[in-house]
Design a protein around this motif. Structure first.
Motif, PDB file in Angstrom:
ATOM      1  N   PHE A 189       0.697  -1.428   0.112  1.00  0.00           N
ATOM      2  CA  PHE A 189       0.429   0.057   0.167  1.00  0.00           C
ATOM      3  C   PHE A 189       1.365   1.357   0.032  1.00  0.00           C
ATOM      4  CE2 PHE A 189      -2.215  -3.080   2.121  1.00  0.00           C
ATOM      5  CZ  PHE A 189      -4.036  -3.011   1.488  1.00  0.00           C
ATOM      6  N   ALA A 190       1.831   1.589   0.020  1.00  0.00           N
ATOM      7  CA  ALA A 190       3.226   2.190  -0.133  1.00  0.00           C
ATOM      8  C   ALA A 190       2.977   3.502  -1.447  1.00  0.00           C
ATOM      9  CB  ALA A 190       4.650   1.637   0.380  1.00  0.00           C
ATOM     10  N   PRO A 191       3.504   4.443  -1.323  1.00  0.00           N
ATOM     11  CA  PRO A 191       4.097   5.400  -0.259  1.00  0.00           C
ATOM     12  C   PRO A 191       3.493   5.856   0.682  1.00  0.00           C
ATOM     13  CG  PRO A 191       3.896   6.140  -2.025  1.00  0.00           C
ATOM     14  CD  PRO A 191       3.231   5.085  -2.262  1.00  0.00           C
ATOM     15  N   TYR A 192       3.212   6.065   1.892  1.00  0.00           N
ATOM     16  CA  TYR A 192       2.505   6.587   2.787  1.00  0.00           C
ATOM     17  C   TYR A 192       2.871   8.117   3.695  1.00  0.00           C
ATOM     18  CZ  TYR A 192       1.499   1.390   3.887  1.00  0.00           C
ATOM     19  OH  TYR A 192       1.443   0.102   4.074  1.00  0.00           O
ATOM     20  N   ASP A 193       1.756   8.630   3.848  1.00  0.00           N
ATOM     21  CA  ASP A 193       2.499  10.212   4.732  1.00  0.00           C
ATOM     22  C   ASP A 193       3.147  10.028   5.374  1.00  0.00           C
ATOM     23  OD1 ASP A 193       0.993  11.938   1.642  1.00  0.00           O
ATOM     24  OD2 ASP A 193      -0.137  10.832   2.940  1.00  0.00           O
ATOM     25  N   CYS A 194       2.423   9.272   6.326  1.00  0.00           N
ATOM     26  CA  CYS A 194       3.383   9.021   7.975  1.00  0.00           C
ATOM     27  C   CYS A 194       2.969   7.583   8.099  1.00  0.00           C
ATOM     28  CB  CYS A 194       2.536  10.030   8.649  1.00  0.00           C
ATOM     29  SG  CYS A 194       2.477   9.952  10.415  1.00  0.00           S
ATOM     30  N   SER A 212      13.127  -0.943   6.547  1.00  0.00           N
ATOM     31  CA  SER A 212      11.670  -0.638   5.703  1.00  0.00           C
ATOM     32  C   SER A 212      11.116  -0.299   5.615  1.00  0.00           C
ATOM     33  CB  SER A 212      11.240  -2.742   6.279  1.00  0.00           C
ATOM     34  OG  SER A 212      10.857  -2.797   7.163  1.00  0.00           O
ATOM     35  N   LEU A 213       9.972   0.492   7.045  1.00  0.00           N
ATOM     36  CA  LEU A 213       9.201   1.098   7.473  1.00  0.00           C
ATOM     37  C   LEU A 213       9.395   2.753   6.393  1.00  0.00           C
ATOM     38  CD1 LEU A 213       8.310   0.817  10.475  1.00  0.00           C
ATOM     39  CD2 LEU A 213       7.113  -0.112   8.554  1.00  0.00           C
ATOM     40  N   VAL A 214      11.247   2.799   6.313  1.00  0.00           N
ATOM     41  CA  VAL A 214      11.475   4.532   5.651  1.00  0.00           C
ATOM     42  C   VAL A 214      11.228   4.431   4.070  1.00  0.00           C
ATOM     43  CG1 VAL A 214      13.734   5.743   5.927  1.00  0.00           C
ATOM     44  CG2 VAL A 214      13.054   4.874   7.696  1.00  0.00           C
ATOM     45  N   GLN A 215      11.615   2.644   4.054  1.00  0.00           N
ATOM     46  CA  GLN A 215      11.451   3.022   2.173  1.00  0.00           C
ATOM     47  C   GLN A 215      10.241   2.911   2.012  1.00  0.00           C
ATOM     48  OE1 GLN A 215      13.997   3.218   0.629  1.00  0.00           O
ATOM     49  NE2 GLN A 215      15.446   2.873   1.766  1.00  0.00           N
ATOM     50  N   GLN A 216       8.644   2.895   3.088  1.00  0.00           N
ATOM     51  CA  GLN A 216       7.800   2.926   2.467  1.00  0.00           C
ATOM     52  C   GLN A 216       7.125   4.059   2.621  1.00  0.00           C
ATOM     53  OE1 GLN A 216       5.201  -0.274   4.378  1.00  0.00           O
ATOM     54  NE2 GLN A 216       7.333  -1.755   4.363  1.00  0.00           N
ATOM     55  N   LEU A 217       8.138   5.230   3.308  1.00  0.00           N
ATOM     56  CA  LEU A 217       7.227   6.895   2.245  1.00  0.00           C
ATOM     57  C   LEU A 217       7.401   7.644   1.550  1.00  0.00           C
ATOM     58  CD1 LEU A 217       9.374   8.140   6.885  1.00  0.00           C
ATOM     59  CD2 LEU A 217       6.644   7.711   6.091  1.00  0.00           C
ATOM     60  N   LYS A 218       6.313   8.031   1.774  1.00  0.00           N
ATOM     61  CA  LYS A 218       6.505   9.260   0.220  1.00  0.00           C
ATOM     62  C   LYS A 218       7.421  10.416   0.830  1.00  0.00           C
ATOM     63  CE  LYS A 218       2.936  10.015  -0.482  1.00  0.00           C
ATOM     64  NZ  LYS A 218       1.156  10.509  -0.635  1.00  0.00           N
ATOM     65  N   LEU A 269      11.175   9.206  18.636  1.00  0.00           N
ATOM     66  CA  LEU A 269      11.479   9.815  17.595  1.00  0.00           C
ATOM     67  C   LEU A 269      10.432   9.893  15.835  1.00  0.00           C
ATOM     68  CD1 LEU A 269      15.157   6.879  16.641  1.00  0.00           C
ATOM     69  CD2 LEU A 269      14.600   8.963  17.570  1.00  0.00           C
ATOM     70  N   ARG A 270      11.360  10.967  15.146  1.00  0.00           N
ATOM     71  CA  ARG A 270      10.565  11.173  13.891  1.00  0.00           C
ATOM     72  C   ARG A 270      11.615  11.242  12.962  1.00  0.00           C
ATOM     73  NH1 ARG A 270       7.192  16.985  14.491  1.00  0.00           N
ATOM     74  NH2 ARG A 270       9.464  17.481  14.485  1.00  0.00           N
ATOM     75  N   ILE A 271      11.188  10.386  11.829  1.00  0.00           N
ATOM     76  CA  ILE A 271      12.238  10.463  10.782  1.00  0.00           C
ATOM     77  C   ILE A 271      11.193  11.014   9.791  1.00  0.00           C
ATOM     78  CG2 ILE A 271      13.515   8.271   8.982  1.00  0.00           C
ATOM     79  CD1 ILE A 271      14.145   8.369  12.495  1.00  0.00           C
ATOM     80  N   THR A 272      12.159  11.964   9.185  1.00  0.00           N
ATOM     81  CA  THR A 272      11.689  12.324   7.588  1.00  0.00           C
ATOM     82  C   THR A 272      11.938  12.066   6.614  1.00  0.00           C
ATOM     83  OG1 THR A 272      10.351  14.621   9.066  1.00  0.00           O
ATOM     84  CG2 THR A 272      10.024  15.243   7.012  1.00  0.00           C
ATOM     85  N   ARG A 273      11.133  11.906   5.744  1.00  0.00           N
ATOM     86  CA  ARG A 273      11.953  11.574   4.323  1.00  0.00           C
ATOM     87  C   ARG A 273      12.249  13.013   3.337  1.00  0.00           C
ATOM     88  NH1 ARG A 273      11.427   6.411   0.437  1.00  0.00           N
ATOM     89  NH2 ARG A 273      13.082   6.245  -0.953  1.00  0.00           N
ATOM     90  N   ILE A 274      13.346  13.306   3.095  1.00  0.00           N
ATOM     91  CA  ILE A 274      13.707  14.807   2.454  1.00  0.00           C
ATOM     92  C   ILE A 274      13.798  14.265   1.154  1.00  0.00           C
ATOM     93  CG2 ILE A 274      15.506  16.395   2.527  1.00  0.00           C
ATOM     94  CD1 ILE A 274      13.825  15.980   5.343  1.00  0.00           C
ATOM     95  N   SER A 275      14.789  13.402   0.956  1.00  0.00           N
ATOM     96  CA  SER A 275      14.392  12.303  -1.092  1.00  0.00           C
ATOM     97  C   SER A 275      14.361  11.081  -0.799  1.00  0.00           C
ATOM     98  CB  SER A 275      15.769  13.405  -1.952  1.00  0.00           C
ATOM     99  OG  SER A 275      17.183  12.959  -1.101  1.00  0.00           O
TER     100      SER A 275
END
Length: 114
Positions: free
Chosen positions: A40-45, A58-64, A83-89
């Protein structure tokens, strides 16, 4: 849309019953939440409600791009930080560390080996 993965079947069944009573449309899955739901990825949150020994890649890679992962992580089950991990690129993330916390251990392939 909201998706939830639960490792323990009786908890999943109880949650499904409560959501049905509340008339909430949340897609529930029985499985290994440490692996997420790549179909179901990618996810907003992504919000993880169990403490992990490390941030599951695996969770980081599923973020948009722009998506956020909220997860308690610690070197021990008793010493965790939120922690809050934000995918920048596609290849870069930003990690922010917040307060101390204590959650139940994350089970599954990328969780604590109990």
């Amino acid at each position: 849309e909201v998706y939830s993965v639960e490792y323990i079947l009786p908890i999943l069944q109880q949650t499904a019953h409560v959501f049905q009573l509340l008339e909430q449309k949340i897609s529930l899955f029985h499985g290994d939440g440490s692996l997420g739901l790549p179909g179901f990825a990618p996810y907003d949150c992504i919000i993880v409600t169990a403490g992990a020994p490390n941030v599951p890649e695996s969770l980081v890679q599923q973020l948009k791009v722009g998506g956020r992962l909220i997860i308690p992580v610690g070197e021990t089950k008793e010493d965790q930080k939120m922690l809050r991990i934000t995918r920048i690129s596609e290849n870069q993330v930003k990690q922010e560390v917040f307060n101390d916390c204590k959650f139940v251990p994350l089970k599954g392939q990328l969780g604590w080996q109990l």
